[in-house]
Write an enzyme that holds these catalytic residues in place. Structure first.
Site, PDB file in Angstrom:
ATOM      1  CB  CYS A 277      22.136  -7.241  24.463  1.00 26.54           C
ATOM      2  SG  CYS A 277      21.074  -8.504  25.189  1.00 26.54           S
TER       3      CYS A 277
ATOM      4  CG  HIS B  68      18.786  -3.868  24.960  1.00 25.45           C
ATOM      5  ND1 HIS B  68      19.150  -4.046  23.644  1.00 25.45           N
ATOM      6  CD2 HIS B  68      18.515  -5.106  25.447  1.00 25.45           C
ATOM      7  CE1 HIS B  68      19.088  -5.329  23.339  1.00 25.45           C
ATOM      8  NE2 HIS B  68      18.699  -5.998  24.417  1.00 25.45           N
TER       9      HIS B  68
ATOM     10  CD  GLU C  99      19.543  -0.627  22.434  1.00 28.54           C
ATOM     11  OE1 GLU C  99      19.218  -1.748  21.999  1.00 28.54           O
ATOM     12  OE2 GLU C  99      20.486  -0.452  23.220  1.00 28.54           O
TER      13      GLU C  99
ATOM     14  CB  SER D  75       1.790  12.293  -1.302  1.00 27.77           C
ATOM     15  OG  SER D  75       2.701  12.518  -0.232  1.00 27.77           O
ATOM     16  N   GLY D  76       1.744  15.649  -0.722  1.00 29.07           N
ATOM     17  CA  GLY D  76       1.362  16.552   0.359  1.00 29.07           C
ATOM     18  C   GLY D  76       1.863  16.079   1.701  1.00 29.07           C
ATOM     19  N   GLY D  77       2.527  14.905   1.718  1.00 29.49           N
ATOM     20  CA  GLY D  77       3.067  14.364   2.956  1.00 29.49           C
ATOM     21  C   GLY D  77       4.426  14.963   3.294  1.00 29.49           C
ATOM     22  CB  VAL D  78       6.389  14.814   6.457  1.00 31.27           C
ATOM     23  CG1 VAL D  78       7.741  15.328   6.951  1.00 31.27           C
ATOM     24  CG2 VAL D  78       5.272  15.337   7.350  1.00 31.27           C
ATOM     25  CG  ASP D  79       8.604  10.834   4.540  1.00 32.29           C
ATOM     26  OD1 ASP D  79       9.010  11.505   5.509  1.00 32.29           O
ATOM     27  OD2 ASP D  79       8.145   9.685   4.664  1.00 32.29           O
ATOM     28  CB  SER D  80       6.655  13.502  -1.215  1.00 28.56           C
ATOM     29  OG  SER D  80       5.479  14.147  -0.765  1.00 28.56           O
TER      30      SER D  80
END
Length: 511
Positions: free
Chosen positions: A79, A169, A171, A223-228
């Site tokens: 583009c 585009h 993508e 934290s119990g989250g995915v990332d950590s």
């Protein structure tokens, strides 16, 4: 040495989508601002020029010397990147009545490696006001649409690096075969190996962590989250119990979450200490009703508790964090960090206060890639597929003052709602869901008794990344079932409503 593609960002809203499409082709890529100095090391195999909200004819248009890039590596202009290329090589780019927005059908004028296996009249997505009126000398048109004569083109020349451009585009989702076009550029033009896999990432990352950490200790807030959790598992894989995890119960977690998360961490084998700090947080939150005030109390107190626990571990040299790639991109974006809509409670304040070197094993990954790595590491699916949950927890889902009684009330209502979504196979169909306790009491009737109790709002949204979201069209029968379930079983709530606001203009959370 991992091969990579560089994406030069000119400020397009779609730039991250280019990166995700490249990663989906098992090719590693990085996004950098257009003015970033490029290191042309042997691992770099090609460059993609992104779109932009600017016109190439604007006085302040973002510029790079396309020819200097093209002399060294294969280049694909998308583009704005295509229009910039055309203009710099002597073509004519202007705002004309031939501009296109939305879907268009692409007619191939000749066969070329970029469009290999792309069907005739394939749907593509246009989003530009400028268009190329005259192609530069030495360039060849590959495809057009009804309104755009140069939808795809390339520079002719023997013995030089390939230079390709598309005015659409590839993508975005609505370019039906766009990812095939990108893959043709990556594999058939740049010659990359497509070896960027979760297993490859884990092997490389664990080796890099061992080198970075050496014999030192790492402390990390979990934290119990995915990332950590995924970040901690990678660090643990590298150094074992020299990773010290701390999980703080701030009193505004979901029902039973503190123990459930600790049990999951024990199953994974992580070295984690749970800290019950509920009463401390309740004391500091007392009387606070402003959302930002609540966030700041929780953020500051969390850091205080974490620091106090960190002092108990001798010889800590590094701080682990679950930073992911969108956080990194945002911090070095073309336009600088976005305007703060609300402060976020994560561990953002810890590095400055604790003066520790950071360990961030996920800073190259998008969220969906984090989940795939987590699955490869054997982390339980119910944790990996958990909905996002705000750092301040239920404190921003209780409008008004936080009290232990209100927390208990919302925990119970929220648990019945979320469990109901799972039981009815709806949990994985929504991006995020939760209950909100409103500071509103209303009259109700239960049996022969008149009640005057709280109202709960249910929220469920569909989204890809949380930047925009639509309210989830949950079945009426399910909503009726959950309403009855909450009102009949949670004493203190006699009314349930459903939030049908999209983001924007609303936010996903209420505070």
């Amino acid at each position: 040495m991992t091969e990579k593609i560089l994406i030069l960002d000119f400020g397009s809203q779609y730039t991250q989508l280019i990166a995700r499409a490249v990663r989906e082709a098992s090719v590693y890529c990085e996004i950098v601002p257009y003015h970033h100095k490029i290191e042309f090391d042997p691992s770099l195999k090609g460059i993609i020029l992104s779109g932009s909200p600017f016109s190439v004819n604007d006085a302040n248009a973002p510029l790079v010397d396309v020819d200097s890039l093209h002399q060294k590596l294969p280049v694909l202009g998308v583009c704005y990147g295509a229009q910039l290329t055309a203009k710099q090589y002597g073509g004519k780019v202007a705002n004309s009545n031939k501009r296109e927005y939305g879907r268009a059908l692409m007619h191939k004028q000749k066969e070329d490696v970029l469009l290999k296996d792309v069907t005739e009249m394939s749907q593509v997505w246009m989003s530009h006001a400028d268009t190329i009126l005259d192609l530069p000398k030495g360039f060849e048109v590959l495809a057009n649409t009804d309104a755009i004569p140069y939808a795809a083109f390339k520079k002719n020349g023997t013995g030089e690096q390939p230079l390709y451009c598309v005015q659409f585009h590839p993508e975005v989702y609505h370019s039906i075969e766009g990812k095939k076009i990108l893959k043709n550029f990556l594999v058939n033009i740049c010659g990359v190996k497509q070896d960027w896999t979760s297993a490859h990432f884990i092997t490389d990352t664990v080796a890099a962590l061992k080198k970075q950490i050496g014999d030192r200790k790492v402390i990390m807030a979990l934290s119990g989250g995915v990332d950590s959790t995924v970040a901690a598992t990678l660090i643990h894989k590298a150094i074992g119990d020299r990773l010290y995890g701390i999980f703080v119960d701030n009193g505004v977690l979901r029902k039973g979450e503190f123990q459930q998360v600790l049990d999951t961490y024990a199953t994974i084998g992580l070295n984690v200490k749970g800290i019950d700090a509920k009463n401390l947080f309740y004391k500091e939150l007392a009387g606070k009703t402003d959302p930002e005030a609540k966030r700041k109390v929780i953020g500051k107190l969390f850091i205080d508790v974490f620091q106090e626990e960190a002092k108990q571990v001798e010889g800590i040299g590094l701080l682990g964090q679950g930073t992911i790639y969108p956080d990194v991109i945002e911090s070095v974006s073309v336009h600088g960090p976005s305007v703060t809509i609300k402060s976020h409670h994560n561990v953002g304040g810890l590095p400055d206060i604790m003066h520790l070197e950071l360990v961030e094993p996920l800073r190259a990954l998008f969220k969906d890639e984090v989940r795939r790595v987590g699955a490869e590491l054997g982390i339980p699916a119910d944790l990996l597929n958990r909905h996002p949950f705000p750092g301040p927890g239920l404190a921003i889902r209780i409008l008004g003052e936080i009290t232990p009684d209100k927390v208990a009330l919302l925990q119970e209502a929220d648990a019945r709602y979320v469990n109901g979504l799972k039981e009815h196979n709806l949990y994985d169909q929504v991006w995020q869901a939760g209950a909100i306790l409103l500071p509103v009491k209303s009259v109700g009737v239960m049996g022969d008794e008149r009640t005057y109790e709280f109202t709960v709002a249910l929220r469920a949204v569909t989204s890809v990344d949380g930047m925009t979201a639509d309210w989830a069209h949950l079945p009426y029968d399910f909503l009726a079932h959950i309403s009855n379930e909450i009102i009949n079983n949670v004493k203190g709530i006699n009314r349930v409503v459903y939030d049908i606001s999209s983001k924007p203009p609303a936010t996903i959370e209420w505070e």
